[in-house]
Design a protein around this motif. Structure first.
Motif, PDB file in Angstrom:
ATOM      1  N   ALA A  69       0.826  -1.210   0.000  1.00 31.13           N
ATOM      2  CA  ALA A  69       0.000   0.000   0.000  1.00 31.13           C
ATOM      3  C   ALA A  69       0.860   1.260   0.000  1.00 31.13           C
ATOM      4  CB  ALA A  69      -0.935  -0.007   1.204  1.00 31.13           C
ATOM      5  N   VAL A  70       1.935   1.250   0.795  1.00 30.29           N
ATOM      6  CA  VAL A  70       2.829   2.414   0.823  1.00 30.29           C
ATOM      7  C   VAL A  70       3.497   2.593  -0.542  1.00 30.29           C
ATOM      8  CG1 VAL A  70       4.903   3.405   1.853  1.00 30.29           C
ATOM      9  CG2 VAL A  70       3.245   2.217   3.296  1.00 30.29           C
ATOM     10  N   ALA A  71       3.944   1.484  -1.130  1.00 34.41           N
ATOM     11  CA  ALA A  71       4.556   1.549  -2.455  1.00 34.41           C
ATOM     12  C   ALA A  71       3.555   2.057  -3.488  1.00 34.41           C
ATOM     13  CB  ALA A  71       5.074   0.165  -2.854  1.00 34.41           C
ATOM     14  N   ALA A  72       2.313   1.599  -3.381  1.00 28.60           N
ATOM     15  CA  ALA A  72       1.270   2.049  -4.303  1.00 28.60           C
ATOM     16  C   ALA A  72       1.031   3.545  -4.197  1.00 28.60           C
ATOM     17  CB  ALA A  72      -0.023   1.283  -4.032  1.00 28.60           C
ATOM     18  N   LEU A  73       1.106   4.067  -2.972  1.00 28.10           N
ATOM     19  CA  LEU A  73       0.896   5.501  -2.764  1.00 28.10           C
ATOM     20  C   LEU A  73       1.945   6.316  -3.504  1.00 28.10           C
ATOM     21  CD1 LEU A  73      -0.581   7.802  -1.214  1.00 28.10           C
ATOM     22  CD2 LEU A  73       1.102   7.474   0.616  1.00 28.10           C
ATOM     23  N   ALA A 185       0.510  -5.950  -9.770  1.00 25.95           N
ATOM     24  CA  ALA A 185      -0.949  -6.047  -9.786  1.00 25.95           C
ATOM     25  C   ALA A 185      -1.530  -5.614  -8.442  1.00 25.95           C
ATOM     26  CB  ALA A 185      -1.378  -7.476 -10.115  1.00 25.95           C
ATOM     27  N   CYS A 186      -0.913  -6.067  -7.357  1.00 25.16           N
ATOM     28  CA  CYS A 186      -1.396  -5.711  -6.025  1.00 25.16           C
ATOM     29  C   CYS A 186      -1.213  -4.217  -5.757  1.00 25.16           C
ATOM     30  CB  CYS A 186      -0.663  -6.533  -4.972  1.00 25.16           C
ATOM     31  SG  CYS A 186      -1.055  -8.302  -5.023  1.00 25.16           S
ATOM     32  N   GLN A 187      -0.091  -3.655  -6.212  1.00 23.89           N
ATOM     33  CA  GLN A 187       0.123  -2.221  -6.050  1.00 23.89           C
ATOM     34  C   GLN A 187      -0.946  -1.416  -6.759  1.00 23.89           C
ATOM     35  OE1 GLN A 187       4.969  -2.034  -6.038  1.00 23.89           O
ATOM     36  NE2 GLN A 187       3.883  -0.316  -6.921  1.00 23.89           N
ATOM     37  N   VAL A 192      -5.932   1.778  -6.756  1.00 21.96           N
ATOM     38  CA  VAL A 192      -7.324   1.947  -7.188  1.00 21.96           C
ATOM     39  C   VAL A 192      -8.205   2.323  -6.000  1.00 21.96           C
ATOM     40  CG1 VAL A 192      -9.367   0.699  -8.004  1.00 21.96           C
ATOM     41  CG2 VAL A 192      -7.214   0.454  -9.218  1.00 21.96           C
ATOM     42  N   VAL A 193      -8.012   1.630  -4.877  1.00 22.96           N
ATOM     43  CA  VAL A 193      -8.795   1.930  -3.671  1.00 22.96           C
ATOM     44  C   VAL A 193      -8.547   3.373  -3.228  1.00 22.96           C
ATOM     45  CG1 VAL A 193      -9.142   1.348  -1.244  1.00 22.96           C
ATOM     46  CG2 VAL A 193      -8.813  -0.476  -2.929  1.00 22.96           C
ATOM     47  N   MET A 194      -7.282   3.799  -3.258  1.00 20.98           N
ATOM     48  CA  MET A 194      -6.937   5.164  -2.847  1.00 20.98           C
ATOM     49  C   MET A 194      -7.614   6.198  -3.739  1.00 20.98           C
ATOM     50  SD  MET A 194      -2.855   4.656  -2.162  1.00 20.98           S
ATOM     51  CE  MET A 194      -2.259   3.291  -1.163  1.00 20.98           C
TER      52      MET A 194
END
Length: 299
Positions: A69-73, A185-187, A192-194
Motif C-alpha cells: 500500500a505504501v509503495a502504491a501511494l 498487480a497488487c500495487q 485503485v482503492v486510494m
C-alpha cells in the motif's frame, strides 16, 4: 543485447513515452482523478488476468500488504495523479522532460536516508551534470504551460515521488518471494482503492466524453499501465536490468516528438540542452552501479 531486444525496448519506450500524450488527451474529457482511477483500474485488471493465467499466488501477509500500500501511494497513486493534474496546464513534452529527472532524485534520496552509503566519483559527476541540466530546464518562461510553473512543479513532485517509491520497494518489497507481476498487480489494486476514495471525497464535474478521451484512457490503462509492466519484466528476464534500463533515455525523446508532432507543442533550444545534460547525468550516475529496473512512471 540480442537482436530481439531492440524492437522490444523500442516498443516499451513508445508505450511509456507516449503516456504523457494520452494523459493530455484524456484530460480533455475527464477530471484528473477520473483519468488516474481509470488507468489504474484497467492496468490492474490486465495484470490480475495475467496472474490468474499463470496461477500465481496473491500475497496474504498483512505486513506485506502494508508495504504494498505504501509503495502504491508513492509509485502509482501520487505520481499518476500529479501528472494528470499537471498536464491540465503544462505541455505533455514538459511532463516527459521533467520525468527524466527521476533517477537523479533516486540517488539523492538514497544517500539522504542512507539506503546508499556513499557516492562514487561517476555518480557525483552525474548529479552535478544532471542537476545543471535541470536548472536549464527550469529556466523561467513566460508561457502558462512552461516548465517553471505550478504544473511544472507538480511534475517535479511526481518525479520525486517515484524516487521515494524505488527506494522503499527495494528495501521492503524486493526479495520477498512474490513475483514482480503479482506485486505490480497488487500495487495497482491498492492504488485503485486510494483513488476511488479520493473521487468519492472530491467528486468530479460532468465528464465531456469523446471518442478521443475514452480511447486515450483505454490505451493509457490497458497498454501503458498493464501490458507495459509485463514487457518490461520480460526484457529484464531475458536481457538483464542494464539493457532494460536503457529505455529511460528514450522516454523524454518520445514524449517530445509526440508532443510536437501530434499536439503542436514547442520546445526551446535551451530546454533541449537541459534534457541532454539530464540524460548524460543519469548515464553517469548509473556507471558501475545497479540501474533501477522499475517504471520511470509516467507517468
Amino acid at each position: 543485447m540480442t537482436r530481439s531486444a531492440l524492437p522490444r525496448i523500442a516498443l516499451l519506450a513508445l508505450i511509456w513515452g507516449s503516456a504523457f500524450l494520452w494523459i493530455k488527451l484524456a484530460d480533455r474529457g475527464f477530471s484528473a482523478v477520473e483519468v488516474t482511477l481509470a488507468r489504474l483500474a484497467l492496468g490492474a485488471a490486465v495484470l490480475f488476468a495475467i496472474v490468474r493465467v499463470r496461477r500465481e499466488q496473491v500475497p496474504r501477509s498483512g505486513p506485506l500488504w502494508v508495504h504494498i500500500a505504501v509503495a502504491a501511494l508513492f509509485a502509482n497513486a501520487v505520481p499518476y495523479l500529479l501528472f494528470a493534474v499537471a498536464e491540465q496546464t503544462v505541455d505533455s513534452a514538459t511532463a516527459g522532460i521533467i520525468n527524466a529527472t527521476t533517477p537523479l532524485w533516486t540517488v539523492v534520496l538514497a544517500l539522504a536516508v542512507r539506503h546508499q552509503k556513499n557516492v562514487t566519483g561517476w555518480q557525483a559527476a552525474g548529479l552535478v551534470v544532471g542537476f545543471a541540466g535541470a536548472v536549464l530546464i527550469f529556466t523561467p518562461r513566460h508561457t502558462a504551460g512552461g516548465l517553471f510553473s505550478v504544473g511544472g512543479l507538480e511534475c517535479l513532485a511526481a518525479s520525486v515521488s517515484y524516487a521515494v517509491s524505488y527506494i522503499y520497494m527495494d528495501r521492503f518489497l524486493a526479495r520477498r518471494g512474490s513475483g514482480p507481476v503479482v506485486l505490480s498487480a497488487c500495487q495497482l489494486a491498492a492504488a485503485v482503492v486510494m483513488l476511488a476514495i479520493t473521487l468519492a471525497v472530491t467528486g468530479a464535474p460532468t465528464p465531456h466524453v469523446t471518442a478521443e478521451s475514452v480511447a486515450a484512457i483505454a490505451v493509457l490503462g490497458i497498454i501503458g499501465t498493464g501490458f507495459a509492466y509485463v514487457l518490461n519484466y520480460q526484457i529484464i528476464t531475458s536481457e538483464g536490468a542494464t539493457v532494460a534500463s536503457t529505455v529511460t533515455y528514450l522516454l523524454p525523446v518520445v514524449a517530445i516528438v509526440l508532443g510536437v508532432l501530434v499536439l503542436g507543442e514547442s520546445i526551446t533550444a535551451i530546454t533541449l540542452a537541459g534534457i541532454a545534460l539530464v540524460l548524460l547525468g543519469v548515464a553517469l550516475t548509473r556507471r558501475n552501479t545497479k540501474p533501477a529496473t522499475h517504471e520511470p512512471q509516467v507517468e
